[in-house]
Design an enzyme around this catalytic site. Structure first.
Site, PDB file in Angstrom:
ATOM      1  N   TRP A 354      39.002  30.343  37.387  1.00 36.08           N
ATOM      2  CA  TRP A 354      37.021  31.025  36.776  1.00 36.08           C
ATOM      3  C   TRP A 354      37.273  31.064  35.333  1.00 36.08           C
ATOM      4  CZ3 TRP A 354      34.418  35.957  36.031  1.00 36.08           C
ATOM      5  CH2 TRP A 354      35.570  36.584  35.546  1.00 36.08           C
ATOM      6  N   ASP A 355      38.709  31.355  34.480  1.00 35.44           N
ATOM      7  CA  ASP A 355      38.480  31.030  33.073  1.00 35.44           C
ATOM      8  C   ASP A 355      37.445  30.389  32.932  1.00 35.44           C
ATOM      9  OD1 ASP A 355      40.429  32.592  34.462  1.00 35.44           O
ATOM     10  OD2 ASP A 355      41.647  32.270  32.498  1.00 35.44           O
ATOM     11  N   GLU A 483      41.736  43.241  37.786  1.00 34.38           N
ATOM     12  CA  GLU A 483      42.571  43.346  39.465  1.00 34.38           C
ATOM     13  C   GLU A 483      43.471  43.935  39.202  1.00 34.38           C
ATOM     14  OE1 GLU A 483      43.874  38.948  37.547  1.00 34.38           O
ATOM     15  OE2 GLU A 483      43.353  38.305  38.970  1.00 34.38           O
ATOM     16  N   LYS A 588      41.252  46.738  33.819  1.00 30.48           N
ATOM     17  CA  LYS A 588      41.851  45.291  33.225  1.00 30.48           C
ATOM     18  C   LYS A 588      41.109  44.868  32.453  1.00 30.48           C
ATOM     19  CE  LYS A 588      44.888  41.300  34.549  1.00 30.48           C
ATOM     20  NZ  LYS A 588      45.074  40.226  35.730  1.00 30.48           N
ATOM     21  N   GLN A 589      39.910  44.163  32.697  1.00 31.80           N
ATOM     22  CA  GLN A 589      38.725  43.721  32.215  1.00 31.80           C
ATOM     23  C   GLN A 589      37.213  43.795  32.961  1.00 31.80           C
ATOM     24  OE1 GLN A 589      40.606  39.784  34.794  1.00 31.80           O
ATOM     25  NE2 GLN A 589      38.934  39.584  33.277  1.00 31.80           N
TER      26      GLN A 589
END
Lengths: 756, 756
Positions: A354-355, A483, A588-589
Site C-alpha cells: 500500500w506504500d 504494526e 511504529k508509524q
C-alpha cells in the site's frame, strides 16, 4: 555525525574500503532503470561478505512457507523477488593471481555513484607480490535502452604483467532469503563464441500455479585484448581475453549485457535476441550508450529535481531518494509497481504494497505526470479480480487488495498482516480520490475507478458488524497502520477510512450516473446500506482529551513518551521482544495521524494539533514510512523543528543507515517521504479543492525549489528567505492559493512570506 | 450412528478393510508401553496410503521454521516428535508374489485391538493367482520389558506354495510433517547374520544446540522356516527365510525387536545391547513375552478400569481412552511427559503441553498414585531454569513455562501462542495445589513446589501493568484457553489465574517458613508486591448479566449461539477463515469456565450457572480438551443431558473420529477427559478440602464403578440405580463427604441417591 558516505550535492561516495560496510555500500550504490537493476557489487571476484543482487522487474517466485498450524485462508507461499544471474562478473588475473579485494591489501579505494548521470564508478589499487594493480570500473543500467547494462573495466599494473580477464554470465545463483536454500532458477541453455556469449534460465516448477518465467542474458565485449577461449557450462558462459602490458599501461574491456524475458518476448527467441542486442550494443560502443543514458537522466532531472541551497546534507538526501525512485519505477510497464526494496535487495518479497498509493502516488503525479500515475491506478484496476478472490478466501464479499502481491493475489502469509491489516483497501480508494483531485479528471473515477471503489465498499460492508448494544457498526480484529499492535478492535484509522470509502463510493456512483451503476450491478439498496454503515460507524474518541482513540483498549495501556525508552533499546524492534512491543503504547508509524493526513481537508487544525500532541510523542518512527507523514503535519501545525527533524530522518534514512538495515536493501517506497516532507510539508502544497501552498524556509537552508507537472502545466516553486516565487514555466494560467489567499498564476507570482 | 469400529467392552475391531480409513485405523490401533509405541501399520508391504509411525519417548528433532518476519523472542525451531525406524517390517512373498493388500483382492479382513492384553491382532485373506493366502499377525509393545516389541506372523496359502519372508529393520524413514522434506536421521551402522540383525541411527546435526540422539534396534527371529540370507544396506538389515508349504499349512515367524537409545545407555554399546536383548527375548520365546506383557496389563487394569454396565458404547470409550493413556505414560522415566499424540502420530510436535497439568494430573493421581503424579510435577520443577530463560527471552522476570517443549525451553513458534497463551503458567501452579490437596502432603509444596511457584509469581508480577486511570492491574496481549481469539486484553481467566498464583505463592511461602523463603531469595517486599497485585487485579465482569467477561471487548461482538452455525460449517476450523473465527464469538474450549472449573471451590453454584448458561451455548468444543470441563460443570449444575452429551464427545472422540482428524493420531491428553467426566462429573468427586462425592447415574447406564488410590488407600465407588456403594478396599478408615453429608468410610458405605 560520522557519515560513511561523503556529502556532495550530486555524488554519493566511499573514499576508503570498509569490508564491514560492504553490504551497506552495495545497497546504496544500487542502480536501475525501472525494468531491471542491481546492487553495487564488485565486478571482479570478492571472497568477503557480500550480497549479490541483480533483479528483473516482474520476475518472482512463490517460496513455500510453513509454520505451526496452517489455518484457512492463509496464503500458501511467500512471493519472493529473486536474484537473477550474475551479469557483471569478471575474473581478473594479473600474472596468474586473481584480483580479490578480500585477499589483497587495498592501497586506495573509491566507489562513487554519480546521481546526475546514473553511473557507478569505482577505482581501487591492490598490492600484489610484484607491485600494485589499479582497476577502474564504470557501469550503468541504461535509462535509454531498457534491456541494456554496460560496463567498462580497466586494469593497470605497476609492473610488466600478463592481464587475463574472463567475462562471464552465471545463472547459478540463489536467494539468501530462500526458506530452505532452494534454488529458484533452472538453467535452460548457454552459448559462447568469440563474438558473444549468452545463457538462458527459467524459474523452477512451483505447486501453486504461479507463473513461471524465462530470461536470457547475452553479452558482447569490446576490447583490444587477445581472445583466448569461450567456455560454457550449465547456466554459465564466458569469454576470456589476455594482454601483456608494460608497467603503467592499461588492459581494458567493455562488457555490454542485454537481458530479455518471456514477459516481453517470445520464449523461443530469448537467447538469440539477448545475444543480438548485446552485439548491436557493443558495435555502437560503450561511449554512445553512456551518452544516451546520461541524456535520459538529464531529461528526468529537469522535472524531478529538488534543489536545496545552503544544506548539502539535505540536498544529497533528497537527490539520492529521487534518484532511486526514478531508477525503480518509470511507468513504462503497466504490469510493474514500486517494490519496497526496488532492485536493491531481497528482503520483504512482493512487488506491491500500500506504500505505492499511500506515499508514492503524489510524487509520481507531480514529477512523472498524470499518465505515469494513472499506470499505478490501472495496475490495481486490473488486479480487481484477484482482490475479490482474496476476500472470498476469507469468506467475505467484495474486494480485498493484497498486503503484498505480484499478481493481485495475496502472497504474504502472516495472518495478523494479511487478514487484518485491511486498512490498505482504504489507500487504494484514496489514491483514486487523490488522482481525481490532482488532475481534475473525473473520467477515471467514472470508468475504471468505480468498480474498484465498489469492490472495496462491498468488502467493508461485509467486514463490519453491528453492535447490538450501541447500534454502531464496528470492525474487530484488525491491525492498523501501526504494526506494533495486532488484532485490535475498532482501530480509529481503519473505521474512519472504511466509512470514508463507503461515502466516496456513493459519491463516485453519483458522478458515474445510474446507467453506469446498473452496468456494474450497483443498486440503490447497496448504496443505501453503504450510507447507513458510514453514518453509524463507531469511531472511538476520548472526549476528555479531545482525541481520537487508536483502538478500543489503547487508553488502558501504560502511556509513556518515546523519550522514556533507553537509548540502548532503540530501535525497539531490534531490542524488545515482540510481546513487549505489542503491549507497549509505542507507535511504529502514523496511525490516527495517517487518517488526519489522508483526510486532512476534513479536519480542523486544532483537532490535528490535539491528536498530534498526544500521539507523536509515543511514536518511535521505526517504519520508514512514518517520519514523512509527521513532517507534513508538523509543518502544517507550525512545529518547524519537529518537521525538520522528521525530514532529516526520511531524507537520509539509507545514506545514514538510520534504521541499521540498509545493508538488506534500500527503503525505496519511503524515499518518496522526503519529497512529501519538502513539497507538502515545508512548501505546504495541497491539491484537494485546487492547488495551494503555504511555504516556509527550514532553518539553515538558503533556498529550495522544485518543479512539478500539473494539469498540462509545468510549475516551479522557489522558496527563499522571506519570499516565495511560483513560476508557470509551461501551460495556461491557473488559479492558485498561497498562504490562504487566492491568486492567478500567469507567469510568475512572488509572495512575501508572512512573518511567523 | 454408523460406527467404523465394532462396539465391544474390551475390543476395538475392524471387520472389513477400507483403504480410505487406513490412517484412521492405524491411529486407533496404536500400541505403546510408555517408553515407545507405534501406529497400527501393517507388517507386510502396503503400497496404499498409510502413515508409518514408530516413536520413542524423549527422542525429537528441532525442525527449522521460517515465516515472514522473525521477531525478537521467537523460538527458532519447532520441536518434532520423529518417526523412528520401521521395526515391524516384513516382505512376504508367496510363489514370488509380494503380499500387498493395496494390489490384491482382499477376501476377508479383521484388525483387532485387544485392550485387556494390549495386543494388536490382524487376520486377512488375499486372493493370489493360484488361490488365496491367509495371514495372521499378533504384536505388542511389551509392558513388562520396556525395550521389547514382539510380533508373530503366520502365512497360510490355500495351495502348495513357497513362502518367503524377509524380516527387516529400516532406519531410512522420514517425517511426513518435516517442513522441507528433510531427513532427521542419519544411519550409523548395521549388521546381519543368521542369528540376529541390527541397525543404528542418530539424529542429524542441528544448528540450535538441541540434543542429538542415537538409537539402535536389534531383531532376532524364531521360526522353523529355512534361513536364506542376511542383508545389510545403509541403515537397513534383514534376514530372509523360506518354506515350501502344502495347501493349508502355515509358515510362521516370530520377530523379537529390542530398541536401545543413548538416553539410557552407552552410545558405544547400543548396537550390541539391542542385538543381545533381541536374542535373549527370542530365546525366551514369544509366548513367554506375551504372558508377562498381558500380566502387566492385567495389573494396571485392576486399579485403572472404569466399568460401565448397560452401555457398551460408553464402556468401550472409557476403556479405549484409559488404554491409550496407560500406553503413553507410566511414570517410569521422569524425563518423559504426556505428548498430545503420544506414540500415535507426528502432529503437534513437542512432548509437553499444559494439558498434562490441566487434564491429566487428576487421572494419574487417582489411578497411577502419588508417586507417578509426583514425577509429572518434578518434570516441571527440573525445567524451571528453562522457564526462566523463556521469560528472559521476552524481556520479563520470573519463569514462563513453555507452551510446547521437550526440554523446558519453548519449541513452538507462533507468537500468538508462545508469547501470549501465558495462562499455561497458571496450570503449572494449580497442579502443585491439586497434588497437595489430593495427597495431603505439603512437603512437596514447601520443597520442590515453592521455587516453581515463586518463578511463576515473579513472571505475573512482571507481566501486569498498572492502569493509571483505574488503579487496577491489567494484563494486555494474551491468548486465553480459547484459542479462537488471540492477543486480547484482560482475558478474565488469565487475570484470575494470575491473581490466584500470586496468592498461592504467598500461601506456600507461609507454609515453607521464613528460612526456606530466605534460602530461595524470596523477600517480604516481593510477597507484599504479590499481595498488592492480586488484590487489585482487574477482573472484567458484566454486572447486568452477572457474568465474568471473557476479555475487554468480548461483549461488543455479535453474540450468537453455536446453534446458529450451519451444519455444513462445522467444525468451523475446517470451514471458516481464521479471520472469521477470530472475530466470531465462538469459543473453542472452556475459557471463563476453565477458571470456574479449576477454582471451583471459590465460586458458588449460581455464579457457575450464570456463566455456564452464557458461555456454553457459544462454545463449539473444537478442542478435544473442551467437553470434559463442561461435562464436570454441567453435572454439578444438574444439567445431566448436557453432561452426558459432553461425556460422549470426550469418550469417543477418536473411536468415532468426531473431529475428523484422528487419522493424524489420537488425542491422547484429552483422553483423560472421559475419566474426569465420569469421576468428577457423574460421580462428583472433589478432592480440595477432603474427599467428597455426589454421584448420579447417567441415563441408560445400569451401573458404573471405578477404583482409585487415595492417601495410601484403595477405594472403589460403584454407582447403581438409586444407590452408591463406596468401598475401602485397602488402607485406614477415612472421613469422606457424600451428597454434602460427612461420613467415615470404614469398610463399605452405602448411600441412597437423593431423588432429583
Amino acid at each position: 555525525m560520522d557519515r560513511y558516505f561523503s556529502v556532495d550535492p550530486w555524488q554519493v561516495s566511499e573514499r576508503a574500503f570498509d569490508k564491514e560496510k560492504m553490504r551497506l555500500a552495495e545497497s546504496v550504490m544500487s542502480t536501475g532503470n525501472g525494468a531491471m537493476g542491481l546492487r553495487g557489487n564488485f565486478e571482479e571476484d570478492y571472497s568477503g561478505d557480500t550480497l549479490p543482487g541483480t533483479y528483473i522487474g516482474g520476475i518472482w517466485f512463490p517460496d513455500k512457507t510453513r509454520v505451526g498450524w496452517w489455518k484457512i485462508g492463509y496464503p500458501v507461499y511467500f512471493g519472493k523477488v529473486i536474484n537473477f544471474a550474475n551479469l557483471i562478473g569478471l575474473h581478473v588475473l594479473v600474472n596468474g593471481v586473481t584480483l580479490d579485494a578480500a585477499r589483497c591489501e587495498i592501497l586506495d579505494f573509491s566507489r562513487n555513484l554519480d546521481m546526475r548521470r546514473g553511473v557507478l564508478e569505482r577505482e581501487m589499487t591492490l598490492r600484489l607480490p610484484e607491485g600494485s594493480v589499479r582497476i577502474r570500473s564504470e557501469r550503468f543500467v541504461s535509462m535509454a535502452q531498457k534491456d541494456l547494462l554496460a560496463l567498462r573495466y580497466t586494469v593497470t599494473p605497476s609492473f610488466d604483467a600478463c592481464v587475463a580477464i574472463e567475462a562471464y554470465l552465471d545463472g547459478n545463483v540463489r536467494n539468501e532469503d530462500s526458506n530452505y536454500n532452494e534454488v529458484f532458477w533452472e538453467t535452460l541453455g548457454e552459448e559462447a563464441s568469440r563474438g558473444a556469449a549468452c545463457i538462458q534460465v527459467g524459474t523452477v516448477e512451483n505447486p501453486y500455479g504461479a507463473p513461471r518465467f524465462r530470461a536470457a542474458a547475452g553479452m558482447s565485449c569490446q576490447t583490444e585484448m587477445r581472445f583466448e577461449a569461450a567456455v560454457t557450462r550449465g547456466g554459465f558462459c564466458s569469454q576470456s581475453w589476455t594482454q601483456n602490458v608494460l608497467s603503467g599501461v592499461n588492459a581494458a574491456i567493455c562488457k555490454m549485457i542485454c537481458v530479455e524475458t518471456d514477459r516481453d518476448g517470445n520464449a523461443a527467441l530469448l537467447l538469440s535476441t539477448a545475444r543480438g542486442h548485446a552485439c548491436a550494443a557493443a558495435a555502437r560502443g560503450f561511449d554512445t550508450a553512456l551518452f544516451e543514458h546520461a541524456a535520459a537522466w538529464a531529461d528526468k532531472w529537469i522535472t524531478a529535481d529538488v534543489s536545496i541551497e545552503g544544506d548539502d546534507v539535505a540536498q544529497q538526501g533528497i537527490r539520492f531518494n529521487l534518484f532511486q525512485l526514478l531508477s525503480t519505477y518509470t511507468g513504462d510497464d503497466d504490469r510493474l509497481n514500486i517494490g519496497p526494496k526496488g532492485f536493491t535487495g531481497e528482503k520483504y518479497g512482493g512487488a506491491t504494497y500500500w506504500d505505492t498509493e499511500a506515499y508514492c502516488l503524489p510524487v509520481y503525479l507531480a514529477i512523472g505526470g498524470s499518465q505515469v500515475a494513472r499506470q499505478l491506478l490501472l495496475y490495481r484496476c486490473r488486479q480487481l479480480d484477484g482482490a475479490y478472490r482474496n476476500a472470498a478466501r476469507l469468506g467475505l464479499p467484495g474486494a480485498l487488495y493484497p498486503m503484498v502481491t505480484f499478481t493481485g493475489e495475496e502472497c504474504h502469509n502472516e495472518w495478523e498482516i494479511t487478514f487484518e491489516e485491511i486498512h490498505r483497501n482504504g489507500a487504494i480508494a484514496h489514491a483514486i480520490f487523490e488522482y481525481a483531485a490532482y488532475t481534475g479528471d473525473e473520467t477515471y473515477v467514472r470508468q475504471e475507478g468505480l468498480p474498484v471503489l465498489l469492490g472495496i465498499a462491498r468488502f467493508w460492508a461485509g467486514r463490519v458488524h453491528r453492535n447490538q448494544r450501541s447500534g454502531r457498526y464496528m470492525i474487530h480484529g484488525v491491525t492498523g497502520p501501526n504494526e506494533y499492535e495486532n488484532n485490535v478492535s475498532n482501530n480509529w484509522y481503519t473505521n474512519r477510512i472504511a466509512a470514508w470509502c463507503l461515502d466516496y463510493c456513493r459519491e463516485a456512483a453519483a458522478l458515474a450516473g445510474a446507467e453506469r451503476c446498473a452496468d456494474i450491478g450497483l443498486t440503490l439498496e447497496e448504496l443505501e446500506n453503504f450510507r447507513d454503515i458510514a453514518a453509524h460507524m463507531y469511531l472511538p474518541e476520548d472526549k476528555e482529551l479531545g482525541i481520537f482513540v487508536q483502538h478500543d483498549t489503547f487508553m488502558d495501556k501504560e502511556l509513556l513518551p518515546a523519550s522514556a525508552i533507553a537509548a540502548k533499546d532503540r530501535p525497539i524492534n531490534q531490542h524488545w521482544s515482540w510481546d513487549r512491543i505489542l503491549r507497549s503504547c509505542y507507535i511504529k508509524q502514523a496511525d490516527v495521524l495517517q487518517g488526519l493526513y489522508f483526510l486532512g481537508h476534513l479536519y480542523d487544525t486544532e483537532t490535528k494539533r490535539r491528536n498530534f500532541d498526544f500521539y507523536e510523542p509515543m511514536t518511535v518512527h521505526e517504519s520508514s514510512l512514518s517520519p514523512c507523514v509527521h513532517a507534513v503535519l508538523a509543518a502544517e501545525l507550525g512545529y518547524y523543528d519537529k518537521a525538520e527533524d522528521m525530514y532529516r530522518r526520511t531524507a537520509r534514512l539509507d545514506l545514514d543507515n538510520i534504521n541499521h538495515d540498509t545493508q538488506d536493501g534500500l527503503h525505496i517506497t519511503s524515499m518518496s517521504g522526503s519529497w512529501l516532507a519538502i513539497v507538502q510539508g515545508f512548501a505546504g502544497m495541497r491539491t484537494v479543492g485546487g492547488l495551494s501552498f503555504s511555504p516556509y524556509l527550514p532553518a539553515g537552508w538558503n533556498r529550495y525549489s522544485f518543479r512539478f507537472l500539473y494539469r498540462g502545466r509545468v510549475l516551479k516553486v522557489a522558496v527563499e528567505n522571506a519570499r516565495v516565487v511560483i513560476s508557470l514555466e509551461k501551460g495556461e494560467p491557473l488559479a492558485i492559493t498561497v498562504y490562504r489567499k487566492n491568486a492567478v498564476l500567469d507567469n510568475e507570482l512572488i509572495c512575501a512570506m508572512p512573518s511567523a
